[in-house]
Design a protein around this motif. Structure first.
Motif, mmCIF file in Angstrom:
data_model
loop_
_atom_site.group_PDB
_atom_site.id
_atom_site.type_symbol
_atom_site.label_atom_id
_atom_site.label_comp_id
_atom_site.label_asym_id
_atom_site.label_seq_id
_atom_site.Cartn_x
_atom_site.Cartn_y
_atom_site.Cartn_z
ATOM 1 N N ARG A 26 2.950 5.430 -11.450
ATOM 2 C CA ARG A 26 2.797 4.291 -12.356
ATOM 3 C C ARG A 26 1.328 4.077 -12.699
ATOM 4 O O ARG A 26 0.443 4.364 -11.899
ATOM 5 N N GLN A 27 1.083 3.532 -13.875
ATOM 6 C CA GLN A 27 -0.251 3.091 -14.308
ATOM 7 C C GLN A 27 -1.277 4.227 -14.396
ATOM 8 O O GLN A 27 -2.475 3.999 -14.319
ATOM 9 N N VAL A 28 -0.787 5.464 -14.566
ATOM 10 C CA VAL A 28 -1.710 6.579 -14.586
ATOM 11 C C VAL A 28 -2.075 7.001 -16.015
ATOM 12 O O VAL A 28 -2.969 7.820 -16.222
ATOM 13 N N PRO A 167 -14.452 -3.714 -15.104
ATOM 14 C CA PRO A 167 -15.832 -4.126 -15.398
ATOM 15 C C PRO A 167 -16.687 -4.414 -14.170
ATOM 16 O O PRO A 167 -17.907 -4.527 -14.280
ATOM 17 N N SER A 168 -16.085 -4.551 -13.008
ATOM 18 C CA SER A 168 -16.854 -4.835 -11.795
ATOM 19 C C SER A 168 -16.124 -4.273 -10.588
ATOM 20 O O SER A 168 -14.930 -3.963 -10.646
ATOM 21 N N GLU A 169 -16.861 -4.149 -9.472
ATOM 22 C CA GLU A 169 -16.231 -3.690 -8.227
ATOM 23 C C GLU A 169 -15.145 -4.666 -7.780
ATOM 24 O O GLU A 169 -14.103 -4.249 -7.268
ATOM 25 N N ALA A 170 -15.382 -5.956 -7.995
ATOM 26 C CA ALA A 170 -14.392 -6.952 -7.581
ATOM 27 C C ALA A 170 -13.095 -6.795 -8.369
ATOM 28 O O ALA A 170 -11.997 -6.869 -7.808
ATOM 29 N N GLU A 171 -13.209 -6.574 -9.679
ATOM 30 C CA GLU A 171 -12.007 -6.396 -10.495
ATOM 31 C C GLU A 171 -11.260 -5.123 -10.113
ATOM 32 O O GLU A 171 -10.022 -5.097 -10.090
ATOM 33 N N SER A 172 -11.999 -4.059 -9.817
ATOM 34 C CA SER A 172 -11.360 -2.824 -9.367
ATOM 35 C C SER A 172 -10.614 -3.056 -8.058
ATOM 36 O O SER A 172 -9.467 -2.613 -7.880
ATOM 37 N N TRP A 173 -11.233 -3.788 -7.144
ATOM 38 C CA TRP A 173 -10.609 -4.103 -5.854
ATOM 39 C C TRP A 173 -9.321 -4.905 -6.051
ATOM 40 O O TRP A 173 -8.286 -4.584 -5.456
ATOM 41 N N HIS A 174 -9.396 -5.921 -6.898
ATOM 42 C CA HIS A 174 -8.207 -6.762 -7.131
ATOM 43 C C HIS A 174 -7.101 -5.958 -7.801
ATOM 44 O O HIS A 174 -5.920 -6.145 -7.487
ATOM 45 N N TRP A 175 -7.459 -5.065 -8.718
ATOM 46 C CA TRP A 175 -6.424 -4.252 -9.368
ATOM 47 C C TRP A 175 -5.714 -3.389 -8.354
ATOM 48 O O TRP A 175 -4.482 -3.282 -8.365
ATOM 49 N N ARG A 176 -6.474 -2.753 -7.458
ATOM 50 C CA ARG A 176 -5.848 -1.900 -6.443
ATOM 51 C C ARG A 176 -4.975 -2.719 -5.483
ATOM 52 O O ARG A 176 -3.913 -2.252 -5.062
ATOM 53 N N SER A 177 -5.410 -3.920 -5.167
ATOM 54 C CA SER A 177 -4.598 -4.794 -4.313
ATOM 55 C C SER A 177 -3.271 -5.111 -4.983
ATOM 56 O O SER A 177 -2.197 -5.024 -4.359
ATOM 57 N N SER A 181 0.687 -3.925 -3.844
ATOM 58 C CA SER A 181 1.732 -4.927 -3.642
ATOM 59 C C SER A 181 2.908 -4.699 -4.579
ATOM 60 O O SER A 181 4.072 -4.746 -4.166
ATOM 61 N N THR A 182 2.618 -4.456 -5.842
ATOM 62 C CA THR A 182 3.690 -4.256 -6.823
ATOM 63 C C THR A 182 4.483 -2.998 -6.521
ATOM 64 O O THR A 182 5.707 -2.975 -6.664
ATOM 65 N N TYR A 183 3.805 -1.952 -6.063
ATOM 66 C CA TYR A 183 4.490 -0.687 -5.798
ATOM 67 C C TYR A 183 5.515 -0.831 -4.684
ATOM 68 O O TYR A 183 6.635 -0.326 -4.791
ATOM 69 N N VAL A 184 5.124 -1.516 -3.596
ATOM 70 C CA VAL A 184 6.047 -1.599 -2.463
ATOM 71 C C VAL A 184 7.097 -2.688 -2.656
ATOM 72 O O VAL A 184 8.205 -2.589 -2.123
ATOM 73 N N GLU A 185 6.762 -3.732 -3.429
ATOM 74 C CA GLU A 185 7.697 -4.844 -3.587
ATOM 75 C C GLU A 185 8.661 -4.658 -4.749
ATOM 76 O O GLU A 185 9.789 -5.145 -4.716
ATOM 77 N N THR A 198 7.612 -4.898 3.558
ATOM 78 C CA THR A 198 6.608 -5.106 4.605
ATOM 79 C C THR A 198 6.454 -3.853 5.473
ATOM 80 O O THR A 198 5.337 -3.478 5.835
ATOM 81 N N LYS A 199 7.568 -3.197 5.769
ATOM 82 C CA LYS A 199 7.481 -1.987 6.602
ATOM 83 C C LYS A 199 6.850 -0.830 5.840
ATOM 84 O O LYS A 199 6.065 -0.054 6.405
ATOM 85 N N LEU A 200 7.170 -0.710 4.560
ATOM 86 C CA LEU A 200 6.588 0.380 3.787
ATOM 87 C C LEU A 200 5.080 0.199 3.657
ATOM 88 O O LEU A 200 4.315 1.157 3.763
ATOM 89 N N ARG A 201 4.644 -1.043 3.460
ATOM 90 C CA ARG A 201 3.198 -1.278 3.353
ATOM 91 C C ARG A 201 2.504 -0.993 4.685
ATOM 92 O O ARG A 201 1.418 -0.409 4.713
ATOM 93 N N ARG A 202 3.100 -1.409 5.789
ATOM 94 C CA ARG A 202 2.526 -1.111 7.100
ATOM 95 C C ARG A 202 2.460 0.392 7.321
ATOM 96 O O ARG A 202 1.460 0.913 7.822
ATOM 97 N N PHE A 203 3.509 1.091 6.936
ATOM 98 C CA PHE A 203 3.538 2.547 7.097
ATOM 99 C C PHE A 203 2.453 3.199 6.244
ATOM 100 O O PHE A 203 1.747 4.104 6.701
ATOM 101 N N TRP A 204 2.305 2.745 5.015
ATOM 102 C CA TRP A 204 1.287 3.265 4.101
ATOM 103 C C TRP A 204 -0.109 3.061 4.694
ATOM 104 O O TRP A 204 -0.964 3.954 4.645
ATOM 105 N N THR A 205 -0.352 1.879 5.271
ATOM 106 C CA THR A 205 -1.647 1.586 5.894
ATOM 107 C C THR A 205 -1.875 2.477 7.110
ATOM 108 O O THR A 205 -2.987 2.974 7.339
ATOM 109 N N MET A 206 -0.826 2.682 7.897
ATOM 110 C CA MET A 206 -0.956 3.593 9.043
ATOM 111 C C MET A 206 -1.315 5.004 8.588
ATOM 112 O O MET A 206 -2.160 5.673 9.198
ATOM 113 N N LEU A 207 -0.680 5.464 7.508
ATOM 114 C CA LEU A 207 -0.990 6.799 6.993
ATOM 115 C C LEU A 207 -2.455 6.910 6.582
ATOM 116 O O LEU A 207 -3.063 7.971 6.708
#
Length: 394
Positions: A26-28, A167-177, A181-185, A198-207
């Motif tokens: 998505r979003q590529v 336009p900024s590092e903060a906006e890039s960070w928020h977009w990735r956040s 969230s949207t991908y797993v939910e 919640t489990k998929l996000r935890r698993f993704w973070t562990m990876l």
């Protein structure tokens, strides 16, 4: 406008085969690229987005609806939402072929891997070509604006257009956040697998913490309180939706005992840094993940640059002799690739041993600098951009 290297491949495919499937996460930028191709083809095009109820309902009787667009290019977005469509497309393609309309009939856009679109490979064999659109690559960014700082920006933010161009590092960070969230939910459940968000996000973070390593699924499963099989399902799901790359071990002949588990990389370095909560570039430079992050970034760009005539794997023996990436070229040469971040890279003894084990024809150390120079034992140090140019014109 950053020109996508996939554009010429897509244009050529649409002039050659009746159906082209453009796949990627998505979003590529798949939709943007598909709509841009309409002008280049000089052909009337109709666009359907199957995430819209209004467009999805148009395909209640797909044969009747699609038959109306003979002589046009029909672009169907999020095609994995209607897998029974492929059987209909086969019949329409054959009818149009007999009428003398062989190429450029349908452009299918999908956010799931080719393996998840088995219906298309079974129903459209000999009629379809698959292309993958990745996030921005080093070559695309270098061609658009050849500054060294842009390479570091791409590595840190990742290649998703809205993240890289923010336009900024903060906006890039928020977009990735928001993306994570949207991908797993929403996105992954919408496309099939019913996995608790919640489990998929935890698993993704562990990876993310296993990035560049062999993952032990039984350990991850115990941490998540799920079975080894369920953990494998989670890993395969993130792989199928272009978030994770599994690199298989080298399978050539050797008397040594080899590690047989795949190595795991998060495909987009920006998402890796977000999952690891690394919000500043200076923080990344002091983080223990630095080497693995750079290694994954380099390896992903190498794999995206080569075509399917090449084979790739990694090598690791039980004695810790290791090669980050093994490339087998169309000319059947074996290349051993070591990835280093430092300005004065030197491979370890295990690299030389492993290169001897596999009978490497060429040995490279790919690093963050720009100079190219030899090391002992026929090893060449080479910058990433020059190496990508080398493998794109073998």
């Amino acid at each position: 406008m950053i020109e996508r290297t996939c554009f010429s491949k897509l244009l050529s495919a649409l002039q050659t085969v009746p159906v082209v499937a453009l796949l990627g996460s998505r979003q590529v930028g798949k939709t943007t690229l598909a709509l841009a191709i309409e002008t280049a083809l000089e052909k009337t095009a109709t666009y359907l987005d199957l995430e819209l109820d209004s467009d999805f309902n148009k395909l209640t009787d797909p044969e009747s609806y699609l038959s109306r667009f003979s002589g046009e290019l029909l672009i169907i977005d999020e095609v994995q939402r209607k897998p029974d469509l492929f059987r209909i497309l086969r019949g329409l393609v054959d009818i149009r072929r007999r009428a003398g309309e062989p190429a450029g009939q349908f452009l299918l856009l999908g956010s799931a891997s080719r393996d998840l679109l088995q219906q298309s490979s079974e129903s459209l064999a000999g009629r379809i070509r698959y292309l993958e659109l990745s996030p921005f690559t080093v070559i695309e960014i270098q061609q658009a604006d050849p500054l060294a700082s842009n390479l570091e920006k791409l590595w840190f933010r990742g290649g998703f257009p809205d993240s890289y161009l923010a336009p900024s590092e903060a906006e890039s960070w928020h977009w990735r956040s928001d993306f994570i969230s949207t991908y797993v939910e929403r996105d992954i459940p919408l496309m099939g697998p019913q996995i608790p968000a919640t489990k998929l996000r935890r698993f993704w973070t562990m990876l993310a913490h296993y990035h560049g390593q062999q993952v032990i699924l039984s350990e991850l499963g115990r941490s998540l309180e799920v079975s080894h099989t369920t953990a494998r399902n989670y890993l395969d799901t993130l792989t199928d939706f272009y978030m994770v790359r599994q690199i298989q071990p080298w399978s050539g002949n050797t008397k040594k005992r080899l590690v047989k588990s795949p190595k795991i990389y998060l495909r987009d370095s920006g998402l890796l840094h977000r999952l690891l909560n690394i919000s500043e570039f200076d923080t990344l430079l002091g983080n223990p993940i630095l080497g693995a992050s750079w290694e994954g970034f380099v390896i992903e760009n190498i794999i995206l640059t080569i075509d399917d005539r090449w084979q790739f794997s990694y090598y690791r023996s039980s004695g810790q002799a290791e090669i980050d990436l093994v490339l087998e070229t169309p000319l059947h040469e074996v290349w051993a690739i070591e990835v280093k971040r430092g300005a004065a890279p030197k491979p370890k003894r295990g690299f030389y041993e492993a290169a001897q084990d596999i009978g490497a024809d060429k040995k490279f150390v790919v690093y963050s600098g720009t100079e190219r120079y030899p090391l002992p034992n026929e090893v060449e140090v080479i910058g990433l951009i020059e190496f990508l140019s080398l493998i794109s014109n073998p």
